[in-house]
Design a protein around this motif. Structure first.
Motif, short mmCIF file in Angstrom:
data_model
loop_
_atom_site.label_atom_id
_atom_site.label_comp_id
_atom_site.label_asym_id
_atom_site.label_seq_id
_atom_site.Cartn_x
_atom_site.Cartn_y
_atom_site.Cartn_z
N THR A 23 -30.82 67.09 38.35
CA THR A 23 -31.80 67.83 39.12
C THR A 23 -31.90 69.26 38.63
OG1 THR A 23 -30.12 68.37 40.78
CG2 THR A 23 -31.46 66.40 41.16
N ALA A 24 -32.95 69.92 39.04
CA ALA A 24 -33.20 71.29 38.56
C ALA A 24 -32.06 72.23 38.93
CB ALA A 24 -34.52 71.80 39.12
N ARG A 25 -31.46 72.02 40.07
CA ARG A 25 -30.34 72.86 40.47
C ARG A 25 -29.41 72.05 41.38
NH1 ARG A 25 -32.37 77.85 43.83
NH2 ARG A 25 -30.13 78.04 44.14
N LEU A 26 -28.17 72.43 41.37
CA LEU A 26 -27.20 71.77 42.24
C LEU A 26 -27.28 72.38 43.63
CD1 LEU A 26 -24.28 71.65 39.66
CD2 LEU A 26 -25.71 69.75 40.37
N THR A 27 -26.39 71.99 44.51
CA THR A 27 -26.37 72.55 45.85
C THR A 27 -25.77 73.95 45.81
OG1 THR A 27 -24.16 71.80 46.46
CG2 THR A 27 -25.94 70.20 46.64
N SER A 28 -25.64 74.56 46.97
CA SER A 28 -25.07 75.90 47.05
C SER A 28 -23.54 75.89 46.99
CB SER A 28 -25.52 76.60 48.34
OG SER A 28 -25.11 75.83 49.47
N LYS A 29 -22.96 74.70 46.94
CA LYS A 29 -21.50 74.61 46.88
C LYS A 29 -20.99 74.96 45.48
CE LYS A 29 -21.27 70.78 50.23
NZ LYS A 29 -20.83 69.36 50.41
N LYS A 95 -26.35 72.10 35.76
CA LYS A 95 -27.31 73.09 36.28
C LYS A 95 -26.57 74.10 37.15
CE LYS A 95 -30.32 70.29 34.49
NZ LYS A 95 -30.95 70.57 33.19
N ALA A 96 -25.62 74.78 36.56
CA ALA A 96 -24.82 75.76 37.29
C ALA A 96 -24.62 77.00 36.43
CB ALA A 96 -23.46 75.17 37.66
#
Length: 292
Positions: A23-29, A95-96
């Motif tokens: 995905t374009a970005r991971l979660t906020s974790k 994606k980090a």
């Protein structure tokens, strides 16, 4: 944790993750990359997974030649330095902005070397029963080279027998592994399930027999120290009270690491299996989340 595949330039790595890395970005974790040890696999962290995924995005993969990952090509072997290249190919796909790396044994050594070489990709590292690359004094160079080449020749002569080595049952494989690691079978069930495959009623180890070939060379102590002293990320060292004694000699000065903390938990070299709750507690304190 879902099974995923990581595509590297030369081969594919099998992995487990609780997030979709495409995905374009991971979660906020915070994102944790888990690196297992020699002849282990990603499931060495299975007891930590249900604890970690509550607070973190997690990805654990099998090194080439281990677990469910591809072998290296027939004209190649498993050089320590190449693991750092493998890790870099994984991390640049994620994606980090930065990752936290948790490594056990070989995985811990790779984590430290990677953090020194590519500090821009690493936030913090947790090293479980591992720290410095294995070293030799310069006078061992010739003997090390000879040992490595002789071990390759021995593998070439025995490779058919090694590939045909099998066990009658899963329980036999589990007991064998537990005996080698001196651990209860209950702690190794997930590791062994990922390490073997059943064919025609017999059970075979998945790992590449070439992993047992000796290294052709090792770093000198000065080279290892240069790597350790260039680690910019904060380091948490977790060791077992019955683990490798050399690990307990590593304090902030002796290891040449600038920001170094060491804690001791109950257990041996696989203390993350024996004391998973304590290991998780130390990781959780060391790597806070936005909810803290």
């Amino acid at each position: 944790m879902k099974e995923i595949t990581l595509t590297l330039a030369e081969y594919n790595l099998a992995a487990c993750s609780n997030v979709d890395i495409t995905t374009a970005r991971l979660t906020s974790k915070p994102l944790l990359v888990l690196l297992h040890g020699w002849q282990d696999n990603a499931a060495t962290f299975a007891l930590l997974w249900p604890l970690l995924i509550v607070d973190y995005d997690v990805i654990a993969f099998d090194w080439p030649g281990h677990g469910k990952s591809d072998y290296k090509s027939a004209d190649n072997y498993y050089h320590f330095i190449d693991y750092i290249d493998d890790l870099h190919q994984v991390i640049i796909q994620l994606k980090a902005e930065k990752v936290h790396i948790i490594g056990h044994s070989l995985g811990a050594i790779v984590a430290g070397c990677y953090a020194a070489t590519f500090p821009e990709y690493v936030d913090k590292i947790v090293l479980i029963e591992g720290l410095s690359p294995l070293v030799d004094p310069p006078k061992m160079t010739v003997e090390r080279l000879r040992m490595g080449i002789v071990s390759r020749q021995r593998y070439r002569q025995q490779q058919l027998r090694l590939k045909q080595r099998s066990m009658a049952t899963f329980a036999e494989a589990l007991t064998l592994r537990a005996t080698v690691n001196r651990l209860p079978v209950s702690l190794l069930d997930a590791v062994v399930k990922r390490a073997i495959i059943e064919r025609d009623g017999r059970w075979y180890w998945r790992h590449d027999p070439r992993l047992r070939c000796d290294s052709l060379y090792r770093m000198a102590q000065q080279h290892a120290q240069a790597l350790l002293s260039n680690i910019q990320a904060p380091v948490l060292s977790i060791i077992g009270d019955k683990g490798y004694a050399a690990m307990r000699q590593c304090d902030g000065n002796g290891s040449d690491i600038n920001n170094f903390t060491q804690v001791v938990v109950s257990g041996g070299h696989h203390c993350h299996l024996q004391s998973s709750n304590d290991v998780y507690r130390h990781i959780r304190t060391f790597i806070p989340t936005s909810f803290d």
